[in-house]
Design an enzyme around this catalytic site. Sequence first.
Site, PDB file in Angstrom:
ATOM      1  N   LYS A 120      -7.983 -18.099  39.601  1.00 21.88           N
ATOM      2  CA  LYS A 120      -8.854 -17.101  38.895  1.00 21.88           C
ATOM      3  C   LYS A 120      -8.267 -16.361  37.595  1.00 21.88           C
ATOM      4  CE  LYS A 120      -9.707 -14.984  42.981  1.00 21.88           C
ATOM      5  NZ  LYS A 120      -8.534 -15.645  43.791  1.00 21.88           N
ATOM      6  N   ARG A 180     -16.854 -10.475  47.059  1.00 23.15           N
ATOM      7  CA  ARG A 180     -15.925 -11.238  48.251  1.00 23.15           C
ATOM      8  C   ARG A 180     -16.683 -11.175  49.474  1.00 23.15           C
ATOM      9  NH1 ARG A 180     -10.701 -10.393  45.365  1.00 23.15           N
ATOM     10  NH2 ARG A 180      -8.953 -11.738  46.876  1.00 23.15           N
ATOM     11  N   ARG A 187       4.554 -16.852  42.396  1.00 26.51           N
ATOM     12  CA  ARG A 187       4.064 -16.082  40.938  1.00 26.51           C
ATOM     13  C   ARG A 187       4.830 -15.006  40.544  1.00 26.51           C
ATOM     14  NH1 ARG A 187      -2.081 -14.469  42.000  1.00 26.51           N
ATOM     15  NH2 ARG A 187      -1.056 -13.712  43.769  1.00 26.51           N
ATOM     16  N   ARG A 226       4.046  -9.395  43.202  1.00 28.79           N
ATOM     17  CA  ARG A 226       3.265  -8.563  44.089  1.00 28.79           C
ATOM     18  C   ARG A 226       3.592  -8.469  45.381  1.00 28.79           C
ATOM     19  NH1 ARG A 226      -2.714 -10.951  42.725  1.00 28.79           N
ATOM     20  NH2 ARG A 226      -2.742 -10.600  45.023  1.00 28.79           N
ATOM     21  N   ARG A 244      -4.799 -13.742  53.780  1.00 30.20           N
ATOM     22  CA  ARG A 244      -5.797 -13.907  52.734  1.00 30.20           C
ATOM     23  C   ARG A 244      -6.568 -15.040  52.600  1.00 30.20           C
ATOM     24  NH1 ARG A 244      -1.414 -12.641  48.301  1.00 30.20           N
ATOM     25  NH2 ARG A 244      -3.078 -13.463  46.864  1.00 30.20           N
TER      26      ARG A 244
HETATM   27  P1  AP5 Z   1      -3.366 -17.016  40.040  1.00 26.56           P
HETATM   28  O1  AP5 Z   1      -4.304 -17.110  38.653  1.00 26.56           O
HETATM   29  O2  AP5 Z   1      -2.777 -15.953  39.824  1.00 26.56           O
HETATM   30  O3  AP5 Z   1      -4.453 -16.970  40.988  1.00 26.56           O
HETATM   31  P2  AP5 Z   1      -5.315 -16.208  41.552  1.00 26.56           P
HETATM   32  O4  AP5 Z   1      -6.670 -17.219  42.045  1.00 26.56           O
HETATM   33  O5  AP5 Z   1      -5.964 -15.099  40.771  1.00 26.56           O
HETATM   34  O6  AP5 Z   1      -4.812 -15.641  42.905  1.00 26.56           O
HETATM   35  P3  AP5 Z   1      -4.643 -14.130  43.596  1.00 26.56           P
HETATM   36  O7  AP5 Z   1      -3.475 -14.526  44.428  1.00 26.56           O
HETATM   37  O8  AP5 Z   1      -4.607 -13.124  42.713  1.00 26.56           O
HETATM   38  O9  AP5 Z   1      -6.099 -13.969  44.246  1.00 26.56           O
HETATM   39  P4  AP5 Z   1      -6.489 -13.058  45.255  1.00 26.56           P
HETATM   40  O10 AP5 Z   1      -7.903 -13.306  45.519  1.00 26.56           O
HETATM   41  O11 AP5 Z   1      -6.001 -13.066  46.704  1.00 26.56           O
HETATM   42  O12 AP5 Z   1      -5.871 -11.745  44.537  1.00 26.56           O
HETATM   43  P5  AP5 Z   1      -6.503 -10.294  44.307  1.00 26.56           P
HETATM   44  O13 AP5 Z   1      -5.652  -9.838  43.409  1.00 26.56           O
HETATM   45  O14 AP5 Z   1      -8.020 -10.578  43.773  1.00 26.56           O
HETATM   46  O15 AP5 Z   1      -2.309 -18.014  40.185  1.00 26.56           O
HETATM   47  C1  AP5 Z   1      -1.404 -18.035  41.089  1.00 26.56           C
HETATM   48  C2  AP5 Z   1      -0.278 -18.617  40.672  1.00 26.56           C
HETATM   49  O16 AP5 Z   1      -0.306 -20.316  40.472  1.00 26.56           O
HETATM   50  C3  AP5 Z   1       0.324 -18.246  39.371  1.00 26.56           C
HETATM   51  O17 AP5 Z   1       1.586 -18.057  39.174  1.00 26.56           O
HETATM   52  C4  AP5 Z   1      -0.324 -19.380  38.305  1.00 26.56           C
HETATM   53  O18 AP5 Z   1       0.553 -19.396  36.995  1.00 26.56           O
HETATM   54  C5  AP5 Z   1      -0.003 -20.566  39.244  1.00 26.56           C
HETATM   55  N1  AP5 Z   1      -1.293 -21.511  38.770  1.00 26.56           N
HETATM   56  C6  AP5 Z   1      -2.528 -21.151  38.418  1.00 26.56           C
HETATM   57  N2  AP5 Z   1      -3.251 -22.503  38.573  1.00 26.56           N
HETATM   58  C7  AP5 Z   1      -2.694 -23.279  38.444  1.00 26.56           C
HETATM   59  C8  AP5 Z   1      -2.576 -24.992  38.525  1.00 26.56           C
HETATM   60  N3  AP5 Z   1      -3.876 -25.437  38.081  1.00 26.56           N
HETATM   61  N4  AP5 Z   1      -1.636 -25.452  38.814  1.00 26.56           N
HETATM   62  C9  AP5 Z   1      -0.409 -24.948  39.118  1.00 26.56           C
HETATM   63  N5  AP5 Z   1      -0.256 -23.750  39.208  1.00 26.56           N
HETATM   64  C10 AP5 Z   1      -1.243 -22.801  38.951  1.00 26.56           C
HETATM   65  O19 AP5 Z   1      -6.728  -9.557  45.700  1.00 26.56           O
HETATM   66  C11 AP5 Z   1      -5.660  -8.882  46.309  1.00 26.56           C
HETATM   67  C12 AP5 Z   1      -6.015  -8.209  47.501  1.00 26.56           C
HETATM   68  O20 AP5 Z   1      -6.926  -7.043  46.856  1.00 26.56           O
HETATM   69  C13 AP5 Z   1      -6.878  -8.793  48.338  1.00 26.56           C
HETATM   70  O21 AP5 Z   1      -6.171  -9.400  49.390  1.00 26.56           O
HETATM   71  C14 AP5 Z   1      -7.830  -7.614  49.002  1.00 26.56           C
HETATM   72  O22 AP5 Z   1      -7.020  -6.913  49.979  1.00 26.56           O
HETATM   73  C15 AP5 Z   1      -8.104  -6.823  47.875  1.00 26.56           C
HETATM   74  N6  AP5 Z   1      -9.464  -7.049  47.070  1.00 26.56           N
HETATM   75  C16 AP5 Z   1      -9.497  -7.415  45.833  1.00 26.56           C
HETATM   76  N7  AP5 Z   1     -10.671  -7.613  45.355  1.00 26.56           N
HETATM   77  C17 AP5 Z   1     -11.573  -7.331  46.590  1.00 26.56           C
HETATM   78  C18 AP5 Z   1     -12.860  -7.291  46.925  1.00 26.56           C
HETATM   79  N8  AP5 Z   1     -13.702  -7.565  46.127  1.00 26.56           N
HETATM   80  N9  AP5 Z   1     -13.148  -6.901  48.055  1.00 26.56           N
HETATM   81  C19 AP5 Z   1     -12.521  -6.321  48.977  1.00 26.56           C
HETATM   82  N10 AP5 Z   1     -11.225  -6.500  48.553  1.00 26.56           N
HETATM   83  C20 AP5 Z   1     -10.684  -6.987  47.399  1.00 26.56           C
END
Ligand code: AP5
Length: 225
Positions: free
Chosen positions: A20, A95, A134, A168, A179
Amino acid sequence: MAENRAPLVLILLGPPGAGKGTQARMLEEAFGLVQLSTGDLLRAAVAAGTDAGKQAQTVMQAGGLVSDDIVLAILKDRMADPDTSRGVILDGFPRTAGQAEALDVVLDSTGQRVNSVISMEVEDAPMIARVAGRYTCAACGEGYHDEFKQPAKAGVCDKCNGTDFKRRADDNAETAGARLTAYHAQTAPLITYYKGRGVLETVDAMADIASVADAMQTAVKRVMA
Ligand code: AP5
C-alpha cells in the site's frame, strides 16, 4: 482530469506488506494526489508523545487496531489541510466498518465521495518476509526492502541522498502475524462492503513492484477519465 470536480478519494485496501505504502507513493507522483497513511500519522503521534500517540503505542506494538476515535480525529485533521485539494490516497484507512461509515459522513459534509477502492490481493505467508525485510530512509521516508527494492547505490537513498535508514518496531514476524489476523477479522470485510457500492477494483499485488504499479495506475486512470 476534468477541472472543478470534487477532490478524488482513492482507498488502498490490503494486509500488511501488500504494498500500500509503496504504491501510494508512486501514485502520488504520477497523479499529484496526496498519500494519507494512518500508520504514518499514528507513528508521528507516538514520536511526538501526544496523548493519542501514547494510547496508540501499546496497541501498535501488539499488532492490534487503534481505536476508531483516535484514528478518525487524526485523519480528519489531516484531510482538512490545503494540499489535499486535488485528491487523496487513503493508505491503511478505513480498517473497520465503523471507520468506513465515519468516512462517508466526513465526505458527505464536503460534497465528496469514495471514488475508487483498490483491493491489493496477496497471499499471507510471503507478507511476513516483505514486512521483515522493509526499511525506510530516515530523512524522506522512501521505502526499501533487503531483497526486493534496494537503493541504486548501497546505503544512499535514491530520492534524497540520505544515508540514515530505519526499521519499524512492529516489523517482526510475531507482530506481523497479529497484524494479518487483525486484517482478516476487521478489514477484509470492507472488500464486500465496497464491492456492493460498485467502487471496488482488484489488483494482483503478488507481482513485482513495477507490474503492480502499472495495474494500479491503469485502474486510477479509469477513475480519473
Ligand atoms: P509496503 O508498501 O511498506 O507495504 P504496506 O502494505 O504499506 O504494509 P504496512 O506494513 O505498512 O501495512 P500495515 O497496514 O500493517 O501498516 P500501517 O503503517 O498502515 O511494502 C512492504 C515491503 O515490501 C517494502 O519493503 C516494499 O519495498 C516491499 N514490497 C512492496 N510491494 C512489493 C512487491 N510487489 N513485491 C516485492 N516486494 C514488495 O499500520 C501500522 C499499525 O498502525 C497497525 O498495525 C495499527 O496498529 C495502526 N493503524 C494504522 N492505521 C489504522 C487504522 N485505520 N485503524 C486502526 N489502527 C490503525
